[in-house]
Design a protein around this motif. Structure first.
Motif, short mmCIF file in Angstrom:
data_model
loop_
_atom_site.label_atom_id
_atom_site.label_comp_id
_atom_site.label_asym_id
_atom_site.label_seq_id
_atom_site.Cartn_x
_atom_site.Cartn_y
_atom_site.Cartn_z
N SER A 1 0.85 -1.19 0.00
CA SER A 1 0.00 0.00 0.00
C SER A 1 0.88 1.23 0.00
N GLY A 2 0.60 2.14 -0.91
CA GLY A 2 1.23 3.45 -0.89
C GLY A 2 2.72 3.48 -1.18
N ALA A 3 3.26 2.43 -1.81
CA ALA A 3 4.72 2.40 -2.01
C ALA A 3 5.22 3.62 -2.78
N HIS A 4 4.38 4.15 -3.69
CA HIS A 4 4.85 5.24 -4.56
C HIS A 4 4.98 6.57 -3.82
N TYR A 5 4.33 6.71 -2.68
CA TYR A 5 4.51 7.96 -1.93
C TYR A 5 5.23 7.76 -0.60
N CYS A 6 5.73 6.55 -0.35
CA CYS A 6 6.39 6.29 0.94
C CYS A 6 7.85 6.71 0.90
N ASP A 7 8.35 7.11 2.07
CA ASP A 7 9.75 7.51 2.18
C ASP A 7 10.63 6.34 2.58
N TYR A 8 10.13 5.50 3.47
CA TYR A 8 10.92 4.37 3.96
C TYR A 8 10.06 3.13 3.99
N GLY A 9 10.74 1.98 4.02
CA GLY A 9 9.99 0.73 4.08
C GLY A 9 10.74 -0.30 4.91
N ILE A 10 9.99 -1.26 5.42
CA ILE A 10 10.64 -2.42 6.04
C ILE A 10 10.44 -3.60 5.09
N ILE A 11 11.47 -4.43 5.00
CA ILE A 11 11.43 -5.49 3.99
C ILE A 11 12.02 -6.78 4.56
N VAL A 12 11.40 -7.88 4.23
CA VAL A 12 11.96 -9.17 4.60
C VAL A 12 12.41 -9.86 3.31
N THR A 13 13.62 -10.42 3.37
CA THR A 13 14.27 -10.96 2.16
C THR A 13 14.81 -12.37 2.45
N ARG A 14 15.15 -13.06 1.35
CA ARG A 14 15.79 -14.37 1.51
C ARG A 14 17.30 -14.19 1.40
N SER A 15 17.98 -14.45 2.50
CA SER A 15 19.44 -14.30 2.50
C SER A 15 20.13 -15.64 2.33
N ASP A 16 19.40 -16.74 2.55
CA ASP A 16 20.02 -18.06 2.38
C ASP A 16 19.00 -19.08 1.90
N PRO A 17 19.02 -19.42 0.60
CA PRO A 17 18.05 -20.38 0.07
C PRO A 17 18.43 -21.83 0.35
N ASN A 18 19.56 -22.05 1.03
CA ASN A 18 20.02 -23.42 1.25
C ASN A 18 19.52 -24.02 2.55
N VAL A 19 18.73 -23.26 3.28
CA VAL A 19 18.18 -23.75 4.55
C VAL A 19 16.66 -23.69 4.45
N PRO A 20 15.94 -24.38 5.36
CA PRO A 20 14.47 -24.32 5.30
C PRO A 20 13.94 -22.89 5.32
N LYS A 21 12.75 -22.72 4.78
CA LYS A 21 12.31 -21.38 4.39
C LYS A 21 12.32 -20.37 5.52
N HIS A 22 11.89 -20.76 6.73
CA HIS A 22 11.82 -19.77 7.81
C HIS A 22 13.21 -19.39 8.32
N ALA A 23 14.20 -20.25 8.09
CA ALA A 23 15.53 -20.01 8.66
C ALA A 23 16.40 -19.13 7.77
N GLY A 24 15.98 -18.90 6.51
CA GLY A 24 16.87 -18.20 5.59
C GLY A 24 16.47 -16.77 5.31
N LEU A 25 15.74 -16.15 6.22
CA LEU A 25 15.22 -14.81 5.97
C LEU A 25 15.96 -13.75 6.79
N THR A 26 16.14 -12.57 6.20
CA THR A 26 16.78 -11.45 6.91
C THR A 26 15.97 -10.19 6.63
N PHE A 27 15.90 -9.34 7.64
CA PHE A 27 14.97 -8.20 7.67
C PHE A 27 15.75 -6.89 7.65
N PHE A 28 15.29 -5.90 6.87
CA PHE A 28 15.95 -4.59 6.78
C PHE A 28 14.93 -3.47 6.79
#
Lengths: 410, 371
Positions: free
Chosen positions: A166-193
C-alpha cells in the motif's frame, strides 16, 4: 454491565472530542467520499497536516513511550480515540501501516540512534513508511518469499519483487523481509531490513484492481544497495522480526465497510418489489435481520474486547472474527442490493444508481477485502489452530532447504 | 466500558458449572429422555435450594435478587448440559409473566413458589401451527373460568400454573393465569422431537383462572414476556452451542482418519471455525440482550430479537455440525450429540421460530429509523 467509561477514560474521551470538534468535520455533514479513488498528491499533503495536528495535540502515539513523543497510555485509549475519530471525515490510510507496524518493529530492533532519527518524523507525519512482505510467490505462505539479499562488504544487494504494497509510490521508507540463504528451510533463511524507498533500483508500479482503481503497488528491486547497519535482527532471524511486525497489527476499531445494513434499509425503502416497497417483503426482511445480527454481533464483540482492555486484561481471540464476517457480509449485501434493483443493478453511473452507486462499488471492492490482510481461508485456519487448538496443516516444505521445495509456475 | 459479567456473577457461574457437572450428566438427561419422568426432580429441587430459580425474583418475593444478569448465567449453564428441567417454562416464561403483568397481590402469592420450586409454571400461546400473532388466541375467560385448547404447551404435563394467551368476555386479548391443579383440565402428552423437555396439549373446560394484567393489553404483554424470555433462552441456546463446539473439537482432535486427526483437515477446521464465529456473534448479541433486560432499556425488543435470531442459528449450526464431525458415531443413540440437536430445535421453536423474530427485529428497525 454498562457501556460507561472510567473517570480517566471519560476525561480522555472528552479531550479527544474537543480536539476533533475544533479541528475536523463530522462525516454526517461532510461531502460523501467514494472509497474507490486513487490517493492523490494533495490528499497526502492533507494526511500529513492532519497527522501533525494530532501529534501536536497528543493524539499520535497514544500508547507509545513518552521518550518517543507518545503518552504511554493503555491500549483502551487508542480504541477510545479511534471511536471518536471514526465519526469525522479525516484522512485515513496513509500512516496506519507505518505507525502501526513499521515503527513498532523498529522500536524492537533498531539502534537508539536510528530511533532518534526516524521515530519523531514518522509520528509527526513528516515521513511515510510502508511494509514490503508479500510477493507474487508468497501470499498466504509469505515465508516462501524469494526476494534475494546478498552480502557485499558492509552492504546487502537486494533483487526481486514485492507486491500488494500500500502506498509504495509515496512512501519515504519501508521495512522489507528478504531471503538471505536459500540453502536452509524457508523460515531459517530470511533477513529483515529497513530501507530508503528512494534508493536507486527501487521501482513502483501501481496495480489496477477489478474496481478500476489502484490502492496497491508492485515494487521491483534491482541491485538495491542497503547498508548492513539497516538490518533489523540477526542474519537469518527475519521470520522472528516479521512476527513482531504482524503482532502489531492495530486492534480493529470497527469501521464497518459500506454498504451495510443501514444502506440496505435505505435502499429497500426506495425500491419496489411486487408493487410495494422492498422492505415490506418477507424474504427481504429476513435478509436484513440476518445482516443486522452480524453487524451488531461484531459491534458488541468489540465492546467485549474493549472491556477486557479496560479491565487491564489481554483480550481473547474474539476480535479475530471481525474481518471474516465483515468481508463476506459486504460482498453479500452489495450483491443483494443489485439483485433488488433488477437489470438497473448493472448501471454504475452515480447519477442513476441508488446511493451514488454505493452497492455497485461495494460489489467490485469486496472481493479484495476477503483476501487482503489474511484470506478468509487463512483466518479460518488461525481460528481453528490458535483458538480451537486443532492440529496445524501438513507442511511438506518445513524441513527442506528452500531451494529444494517444489514450486509452481505462478 | 464494562460489557461483561461481574466477578460475583462469574463466581456464580463457576459454582453452577461445578454443581451441574455432578448432578446433570448426560445420564441424568437420558433418564428423562428415555424414561417415564417428565423432569429431573432432584436437580430441580437442588436448583431451588441454591437460589437459582429465584435468581431474578426480588428478595421481597422470596427470590435471590441477583437480577436478570444472574439468571442469564444460570440459563447458559443449564444450556451447556441440556438440563431436563422445566426451567424455561417455569422461570423464563411463567415467573417473568407474573413479574411483568401481575399485580402486587399476585406477585406476593405466586413468586415465592416459583423461586422455591414449589409450583411449576408454563406459558401457553400456541394453538397448533404458526408463530405468535395478534388476535389469534381463542380460549375465553368468562366469570373466572377458562375454556379452550392450547398445544403444544411446554412442560404442560407437569405444570401447576399456566399463563394462557386468551381473550376476555368482550373478546379483548388478555393473559389468563389458569390453575392446572384444579378441575376442568385435560392434559395429553405429545410425542415430540425432544422428550427431555416434554410438551402437552391442554384442554381447558371451565378451569379456574384469573386475569394477569389489564384487559386489552394481552398481546402487548405477551410480546413483552416473549422478549424477556428470548434473552434468557438465548443464553440457554448459547450454552448448548458452546458445548457442541467443545464436543466436536475434542472429537476432531482424537479421531484419526488417513493417518492423522481429522481436526487437521481444513474441511473440519474451517467448519468448526465457522461454528466458533457464529457462537461468538451469538454471545455478543446475547450480552446486549442481558444488558437491555437488566436495565429495562428501551432497546429491549431489538436486543432480544437479535439475541434470539443469533442464538437460534448458532445452536442449530453447532448441533448439526457436531453430529457431522462425529461421523456415523454422531448419528447413534449412544452418542450425546443428539441430545443437543433435539434441544437446539426445540428451543428454536418454543417462543416462535427465527422468522417471527426476524420480522419483529426489522419492525423495530423501521420504528427506530422513523423516530
Amino acid at each position: 454491565m454498562d457501556f460507561d467509561d472510567t473517570n480517566e477514560e471519560a476525561a480522555f474521551r472528552a479531550e479527544a472530542r474537543a480536539f476533533l470538534a475544533a479541528n475536523a468535520t463530522l462525516k454526517s455533514v461532510a461531502k460523501p467520499v467514494s472509497r474507490g479513488r486513487h490517493i492523490r498528491a494533495e490528499e497526502i499533503t492533507r494526511a500529513k497536516e492532519w497527522q501533525a495536528k494530532k501529534y501536536a495535540a497528543g493524539f499520535a502515539g497514544i500508547t507509545w513511550p513518552k521518550r518517543w513523543g507518545g503518552r504511554e497510555l493503555a491500549p483502551i485509549y487508542n480504541v477510545i480515540y479511534a471511536q471518536e475519530e471514526e465519526l469525522y471525515a479525516v484522512p485515513r490510510g496513509v500512516f496506519e501501516i507505518g505507525l502501526g507496524m513499521c515503527i513498532p518493529t523498529m522500536m524492537a530492533y533498531a539502534t537508539p540512534e536510528q530511533l532518534e532519527r526516524f521515530v519523531g518524523p514518522a509520528l509527526r507525519g513528516e515521513e511515510i513508511w510502508c511494509q514490503l512482505f508479500s510477493e507474487p510467490a508468497g501470499g498466504s505462505d509469505v515465508a516462501a518469499l524469494r526476494t534475494r539479499a546478498e552480502r557485499d562488504g558492509d552492504d546487502w544487494i537486494i533483487n526481486g519483487q514485492k507486491i500488494w504494497t500500500s502506498g509504495a509510490h509515496y512512501c519515504d521508507y519501508g521495512i522489507i523481509v528478504t531471503r538471505s540463504d536459500p540453502n536452509v528451510p524457508k523460515h531459517a533463511g530470511l533477513t529483515f531490513f529497513f530501507l530508503d524507498m528512494k534508493s536507486p533500483g527501487v521501482e513502483c508500479r501501481p496495480i489496477k484492481q477489478i474496481s478500476g482503481t489502484s490502492h496497491f503497488n508492485e515494487v521491483f528491486f534491482t541491485d538495491v544497495r542497503v547498508p548492513d547497519a539497516q538490518r533489523l535482527g540477526a542474519v537469518g532471524a527475519g521470520w522472528k522480526v516479521s512476527i513482531t511486525t504482524l503482532m502489531n497489527e492495530r486492534l480493529a476499531v470497527g469501521e464497518v465497510p459500506r454498504p451495510d445494513v443501514e444502506d440496505l434499509l435505505a435502499l429497500t425503502r426506495m425500491i419496489d418489489v411486487d408493487g410495494e416497497p422492498a422492505i415490506r417483503n418477507v424474504a427481504v426482511r429476513e435478509k436484513i435481520a440476518d445482516w443486522h445480527c452480524r453487524t451488531q454481533g461484531l459491534k458488541f464483540t468489540r465492546f467485549r474486547t474493549m472491556t477486557a482492555l479496560s479491565r487491564g486484561q489481554t483480550p481473547g481471540p474474539e476480535n479475530s472474527i471481525a474481518k471474516v464476517v465483515n468481508a463476506s457480509k459486504l460482498q453479500d449485501i452489495a450483491s443483494y442490493g443489485l439483485d433488488l434493483m433488477g437489470a438497473a443493478g448493472m448501471v454504475m453511473d452515480p447519477e442513476l444508481a441508488p446511493l451514488h452507486a454505493l452497492f455497485q462499488e461495494g460489489l467490485l471492492f469486496s472481493p479484495g477485502l476477503r483476501i487482503a490482510g489474511g484470506t478468509d481461508e487463512i483466518l479460518r485456519n488461525i481460528i481453528a489452530e490458535r483458538v480451537l487448538n486443532l492440529p496445524a496443516d501438513i507442511r511438506v516444505d518445513k524441513d527442506k532447504a528452500f531451494n529444494q521445495v517444489a514450486h509452481g509456475k505462478r | 466500558m464494562n460489557f461483561d459479567f461481574s466477578d460475583d456473577l462469574n463466581q456464580l457461574r463457576d459454582q453452577a458449572r461445578r454443581y451441574l457437572a455432578e448432578h446433570c450428566t448426560s445420564k441424568h438427561v437420558r433418564s428423562v429422555l428415555e424414561g417415564e419422568k417428565s423432569y429431573d426432580g432432584a436437580l430441580w429441587q437442588g436448583m431451588a435450594d441454591m437460589g437459582w430459580l429465584g435468581a431474578a425474583i426480588p428478595e421481597e418475593y422470596g427470590g435471590a435478587g441477583l437480577g436478570h444478569e444472574g439468571l442469564c448465567i444460570i440459563a447458559e449453564e443449564l444450556g451447556r448440559v441440556a438440563a431436563p428441567v422445566p426451567f424455561t417454562s417455569s422461570i423464563c416464561l411463567a415467573a417473568e409473566a407474573v413479574m411483568l403483568a401481575g399485580n402486587s397481590e399476585q406477585k406476593r402469592r405466586l413468586l415465592t413458589g416459583f423461586a422455591a420450586g414449589m409450583h411449576i409454571g408454563t406459558l401457553a400461546w400456541a394453538e397448533g401451527s404458526g408463530n405468535p400473532r395478534e388476535s389469534s388466541f381463542t380460549p375465553r375467560l368468562v366469570g373466572g373460568k377458562l375454556t379452550g385448547t392450547k398445544w403444544p404447551v411446554p412442560d404442560g404435563g407437569s405444570a401447576d400454573l399456566c399463563v394462557v394467551a386468551a381473550q376476555d368476555e368482550a373478546g379483548r386479548p388478555i393473559l389468563a393465569l389458569a390453575d392446572l391443579r384444579a378441575g376442568g383440565v385435560t392434559r395429553t402428552a405429545l410425542e415430540t422431537i425432544d422428550p427431555a423437555r416434554p410438551q402437552a396439549r391442554i384442554d381447558f373446560a371451565g378451569t379456574p383462572a384469573e386475569q394477569l394484567g389489564a384487559a386489552g393489553e394481552g398481546w402487548a404483554l405477551l410480546q413483552s414476556v416473549l422478549d424477556r424470555a428470548a434473552v434468557l433462552i438465548a443464553f440457554e441456546q448459547l450454552g448448548g452451542a458452546t458445548t457442541c463446539l467443545e464436543m466436536a473439537t475434542a472429537y476432531a482432535q482424537e479421531r484419526y482418519a488417513f493417518g492423522r486427526p481429522i481436526g487437521g483437515y481444513q474441511a473440519i477446521k474451517h467448519k468448526l471455525a465457522d461454528v466458533y464465529i457464529a457462537n461468538e456473534l451469538a454471545r455478543s448479541n446475547a450480552y446486549y440482550g442481558a444488558w437491555a433486560l437488566q436495565t429495562g432499556a428501551a432497546e429491549l425488543t431489538l436486543a432480544a430479537s437479535s439475541a434470539r435470531v443469533s442464538a437460534t442459528e448458532a445452536y442449530h449450526l453447532a448441533s448439526k455440525e457436531n453430529i457431522q464431525t462425529h461421523g456415523g458415531m454422531g448419528f447413534t443413540w449412544a452418542a450425546d450429540c443428539h441430545l443437543y440437536y433435539r434441544r437446539s430445535k426445540l428451543l428454536g421453536l418454543t417462543i416462535g421460530s427465527a422468522g417471527y423474530w426476524k420480522n419483529r427485529l426489522v419492525t423495530e428497525l423501521e420504528t427506530r429509523n422513523a423516530a
